[in-house]
Scaffold this motif. Structure first.
Motif, PDB file in Angstrom:
ATOM      1  N   VAL A  91      12.807 -34.405   1.626  1.00 32.26           N
ATOM      2  CA  VAL A  91      13.261 -35.724   1.354  1.00 32.26           C
ATOM      3  C   VAL A  91      12.135 -36.699   1.732  1.00 32.26           C
ATOM      4  CG1 VAL A  91      14.841 -37.056   2.693  1.00 32.26           C
ATOM      5  CG2 VAL A  91      15.387 -34.850   2.612  1.00 32.26           C
ATOM      6  N   ASN A  92      12.264 -37.513   0.568  1.00 28.55           N
ATOM      7  CA  ASN A  92      10.924 -38.577   0.457  1.00 28.55           C
ATOM      8  C   ASN A  92      11.061 -39.429   1.522  1.00 28.55           C
ATOM      9  OD1 ASN A  92      10.650 -37.430  -2.180  1.00 28.55           O
ATOM     10  ND2 ASN A  92      11.017 -39.224  -3.294  1.00 28.55           N
ATOM     11  N   GLY A  93      10.066 -39.871   2.191  1.00 28.86           N
ATOM     12  CA  GLY A  93      10.093 -40.582   3.476  1.00 28.86           C
ATOM     13  C   GLY A  93      10.437 -40.000   4.697  1.00 28.86           C
ATOM     14  N   SER A  94      10.721 -38.637   4.643  1.00 34.88           N
ATOM     15  CA  SER A  94      10.945 -37.819   5.948  1.00 34.88           C
ATOM     16  C   SER A  94       9.897 -37.538   6.569  1.00 34.88           C
ATOM     17  CB  SER A  94      11.896 -36.795   5.717  1.00 34.88           C
ATOM     18  OG  SER A  94      11.053 -35.720   4.889  1.00 34.88           O
ATOM     19  N   GLY A  95       8.493 -37.295   6.172  1.00 32.85           N
ATOM     20  CA  GLY A  95       7.407 -36.828   6.579  1.00 32.85           C
ATOM     21  C   GLY A  95       6.381 -37.998   7.040  1.00 32.85           C
ATOM     22  N   PHE A  96       4.944 -37.566   6.814  1.00 32.89           N
ATOM     23  CA  PHE A  96       4.018 -38.653   7.153  1.00 32.89           C
ATOM     24  C   PHE A  96       3.066 -38.581   6.000  1.00 32.89           C
ATOM     25  CE2 PHE A  96       2.369 -34.533   8.713  1.00 32.89           C
ATOM     26  CZ  PHE A  96       0.886 -34.531   8.488  1.00 32.89           C
ATOM     27  N   ILE A  97       2.103 -39.634   5.959  1.00 34.43           N
ATOM     28  CA  ILE A  97       1.253 -39.592   5.075  1.00 34.43           C
ATOM     29  C   ILE A  97      -0.094 -39.241   5.372  1.00 34.43           C
ATOM     30  CG2 ILE A  97      -0.013 -41.465   3.563  1.00 34.43           C
ATOM     31  CD1 ILE A  97       3.133 -40.908   2.831  1.00 34.43           C
ATOM     32  N   LEU A  98      -0.586 -38.137   4.656  1.00 32.89           N
ATOM     33  CA  LEU A  98      -1.765 -37.519   5.249  1.00 32.89           C
ATOM     34  C   LEU A  98      -2.922 -38.317   4.289  1.00 32.89           C
ATOM     35  CD1 LEU A  98      -3.799 -35.539   6.479  1.00 32.89           C
ATOM     36  CD2 LEU A  98      -3.432 -34.066   4.524  1.00 32.89           C
ATOM     37  N   CYS A  99      -3.799 -39.239   4.971  1.00 34.36           N
ATOM     38  CA  CYS A  99      -4.749 -40.050   4.058  1.00 34.36           C
ATOM     39  C   CYS A  99      -5.953 -39.366   3.726  1.00 34.36           C
ATOM     40  CB  CYS A  99      -5.131 -41.242   5.124  1.00 34.36           C
ATOM     41  SG  CYS A  99      -4.143 -42.449   5.501  1.00 34.36           S
ATOM     42  N   PRO A 100      -6.428 -39.569   2.577  1.00 26.23           N
ATOM     43  CA  PRO A 100      -7.561 -39.070   2.304  1.00 26.23           C
ATOM     44  C   PRO A 100      -8.721 -38.782   3.246  1.00 26.23           C
ATOM     45  CG  PRO A 100      -7.040 -40.529   0.608  1.00 26.23           C
ATOM     46  CD  PRO A 100      -6.428 -40.835   1.824  1.00 26.23           C
ATOM     47  N   LEU A 101      -9.533 -37.725   3.117  1.00 25.24           N
ATOM     48  CA  LEU A 101     -10.710 -37.251   3.940  1.00 25.24           C
ATOM     49  C   LEU A 101     -10.337 -37.069   5.571  1.00 25.24           C
ATOM     50  CD1 LEU A 101     -13.194 -39.813   2.231  1.00 25.24           C
ATOM     51  CD2 LEU A 101     -12.561 -37.466   1.745  1.00 25.24           C
ATOM     52  N   LYS A 102      -9.290 -36.741   5.981  1.00 21.09           N
ATOM     53  CA  LYS A 102      -8.705 -36.519   6.911  1.00 21.09           C
ATOM     54  C   LYS A 102      -8.311 -35.423   7.359  1.00 21.09           C
ATOM     55  CE  LYS A 102      -9.344 -40.739   8.677  1.00 21.09           C
ATOM     56  NZ  LYS A 102     -10.134 -41.397   9.520  1.00 21.09           N
ATOM     57  N   PRO A 103      -8.959 -34.302   7.775  1.00 17.62           N
ATOM     58  CA  PRO A 103      -8.263 -32.968   7.918  1.00 17.62           C
ATOM     59  C   PRO A 103      -7.230 -32.885   9.009  1.00 17.62           C
ATOM     60  CG  PRO A 103     -10.489 -33.170   8.939  1.00 17.62           C
ATOM     61  CD  PRO A 103     -10.118 -34.154   8.321  1.00 17.62           C
ATOM     62  N   PHE A 104      -6.117 -32.089   8.755  1.00 15.93           N
ATOM     63  CA  PHE A 104      -4.870 -32.302   9.743  1.00 15.93           C
ATOM     64  C   PHE A 104      -4.584 -30.886   9.870  1.00 15.93           C
ATOM     65  CE2 PHE A 104      -0.501 -32.451  10.751  1.00 15.93           C
ATOM     66  CZ  PHE A 104      -0.432 -32.964  11.623  1.00 15.93           C
ATOM     67  N   PRO A 105      -4.769 -30.174  11.247  1.00 17.43           N
ATOM     68  CA  PRO A 105      -4.443 -28.974  11.383  1.00 17.43           C
ATOM     69  C   PRO A 105      -2.764 -28.908  11.127  1.00 17.43           C
ATOM     70  CG  PRO A 105      -4.777 -29.788  13.420  1.00 17.43           C
ATOM     71  CD  PRO A 105      -5.208 -30.958  12.322  1.00 17.43           C
ATOM     72  N   PHE A 106      -2.068 -27.650  11.053  1.00 17.89           N
ATOM     73  CA  PHE A 106      -0.462 -27.223  10.986  1.00 17.89           C
ATOM     74  C   PHE A 106      -0.205 -26.101  11.186  1.00 17.89           C
ATOM     75  CE2 PHE A 106      -1.672 -25.783   6.813  1.00 17.89           C
ATOM     76  CZ  PHE A 106      -0.805 -24.963   6.617  1.00 17.89           C
ATOM     77  N   LYS A 107       1.018 -25.725  11.644  1.00 19.07           N
ATOM     78  CA  LYS A 107       1.417 -24.382  11.915  1.00 19.07           C
ATOM     79  C   LYS A 107       3.037 -24.473  11.306  1.00 19.07           C
ATOM     80  CE  LYS A 107       1.957 -20.650  14.934  1.00 19.07           C
ATOM     81  NZ  LYS A 107       1.644 -20.411  16.531  1.00 19.07           N
ATOM     82  N   GLY A 108       3.605 -23.645  10.704  1.00 20.04           N
ATOM     83  CA  GLY A 108       4.878 -23.700  10.127  1.00 20.04           C
ATOM     84  C   GLY A 108       5.327 -23.721   8.768  1.00 20.04           C
ATOM     85  N   THR A 109       6.558 -24.048   8.399  1.00 26.09           N
ATOM     86  CA  THR A 109       6.886 -24.101   6.991  1.00 26.09           C
ATOM     87  C   THR A 109       6.593 -25.673   6.663  1.00 26.09           C
ATOM     88  OG1 THR A 109       8.162 -22.085   7.032  1.00 26.09           O
ATOM     89  CG2 THR A 109       8.468 -23.760   5.305  1.00 26.09           C
ATOM     90  N   ILE A 110       5.864 -26.101   5.753  1.00 26.43           N
ATOM     91  CA  ILE A 110       5.726 -27.506   5.362  1.00 26.43           C
ATOM     92  C   ILE A 110       5.970 -27.555   3.800  1.00 26.43           C
ATOM     93  CG2 ILE A 110       4.577 -28.166   7.193  1.00 26.43           C
ATOM     94  CD1 ILE A 110       2.106 -28.023   5.410  1.00 26.43           C
ATOM     95  N   PHE A 111       6.171 -28.689   3.363  1.00 25.58           N
ATOM     96  CA  PHE A 111       6.103 -29.165   2.034  1.00 25.58           C
ATOM     97  C   PHE A 111       5.263 -30.471   1.658  1.00 25.58           C
ATOM     98  CE2 PHE A 111      10.266 -27.507   3.290  1.00 25.58           C
ATOM     99  CZ  PHE A 111      10.444 -26.363   2.370  1.00 25.58           C
ATOM    100  N   ALA A 112       4.935 -30.529   0.296  1.00 27.22           N
ATOM    101  CA  ALA A 112       3.858 -31.652   0.323  1.00 27.22           C
ATOM    102  C   ALA A 112       4.242 -32.153  -1.163  1.00 27.22           C
ATOM    103  CB  ALA A 112       2.347 -30.954   0.114  1.00 27.22           C
ATOM    104  N   ARG A 113       3.769 -33.641  -1.241  1.00 29.52           N
ATOM    105  CA  ARG A 113       3.944 -34.093  -2.674  1.00 29.52           C
ATOM    106  C   ARG A 113       3.011 -35.450  -2.581  1.00 29.52           C
ATOM    107  NH1 ARG A 113       7.072 -38.658  -3.494  1.00 29.52           N
ATOM    108  NH2 ARG A 113       7.561 -40.200  -1.741  1.00 29.52           N
ATOM    109  N   ALA A 114       2.819 -35.907  -3.792  1.00 26.23           N
ATOM    110  CA  ALA A 114       1.684 -36.982  -3.990  1.00 26.23           C
ATOM    111  C   ALA A 114       2.528 -38.221  -3.651  1.00 26.23           C
ATOM    112  CB  ALA A 114       1.219 -37.045  -5.574  1.00 26.23           C
ATOM    113  N   ALA A 115       1.739 -38.916  -2.593  1.00 26.93           N
ATOM    114  CA  ALA A 115       2.377 -40.192  -2.327  1.00 26.93           C
ATOM    115  C   ALA A 115       2.297 -41.312  -3.345  1.00 26.93           C
ATOM    116  CB  ALA A 115       1.534 -40.899  -1.055  1.00 26.93           C
ATOM    117  N   ASN A 116       1.485 -41.114  -4.478  1.00 28.35           N
ATOM    118  CA  ASN A 116       1.322 -42.139  -5.354  1.00 28.35           C
ATOM    119  C   ASN A 116       1.064 -41.534  -6.761  1.00 28.35           C
ATOM    120  OD1 ASN A 116       1.796 -44.792  -3.951  1.00 28.35           O
ATOM    121  ND2 ASN A 116       0.020 -44.182  -2.965  1.00 28.35           N
ATOM    122  N   GLY A 117       2.026 -40.891  -7.451  1.00 24.90           N
ATOM    123  CA  GLY A 117       1.837 -40.112  -8.723  1.00 24.90           C
ATOM    124  C   GLY A 117       1.199 -38.677  -8.651  1.00 24.90           C
TER     125      GLY A 117
END
Length: 73
Positions: free
Chosen positions: A33-59
């Protein structure tokens, strides 16, 4: 693994590890769902665990996922 993202959601096959966007922002969410997550900014590593989805924020964006948890500080 490196994902080439566009506007549509992509399922991330890894279930844990570290996300890294090398050049452009990426939206990360637990649902397609667009807008349901958080924006991962460039050059910032982020640890995660679980099932996730990703999409480009700008194209389009690349998202690197390593199957290890790296320290972020």
């Amino acid at each position: 693994m490196q994902y080439k993202l566009k506007d549509e959601w992509t399922s991330i096959t890894e279930k844990q590890g570290t996300l890294y966007a090398p050049e452009r922002s990426v939206e990360i969410s637990t649902e397609k769902v667009n807008g349901s997550g958080f924006i991962l900014c460039p050059l910032k590593p982020f640890p995660f665990k679980g099932t996730i989805f990703a999409r480009a924020a700008n194209g389009h964006a690349d998202l690197n996922v390593v199957n290890v948890t790296l320290p972020t500080s």
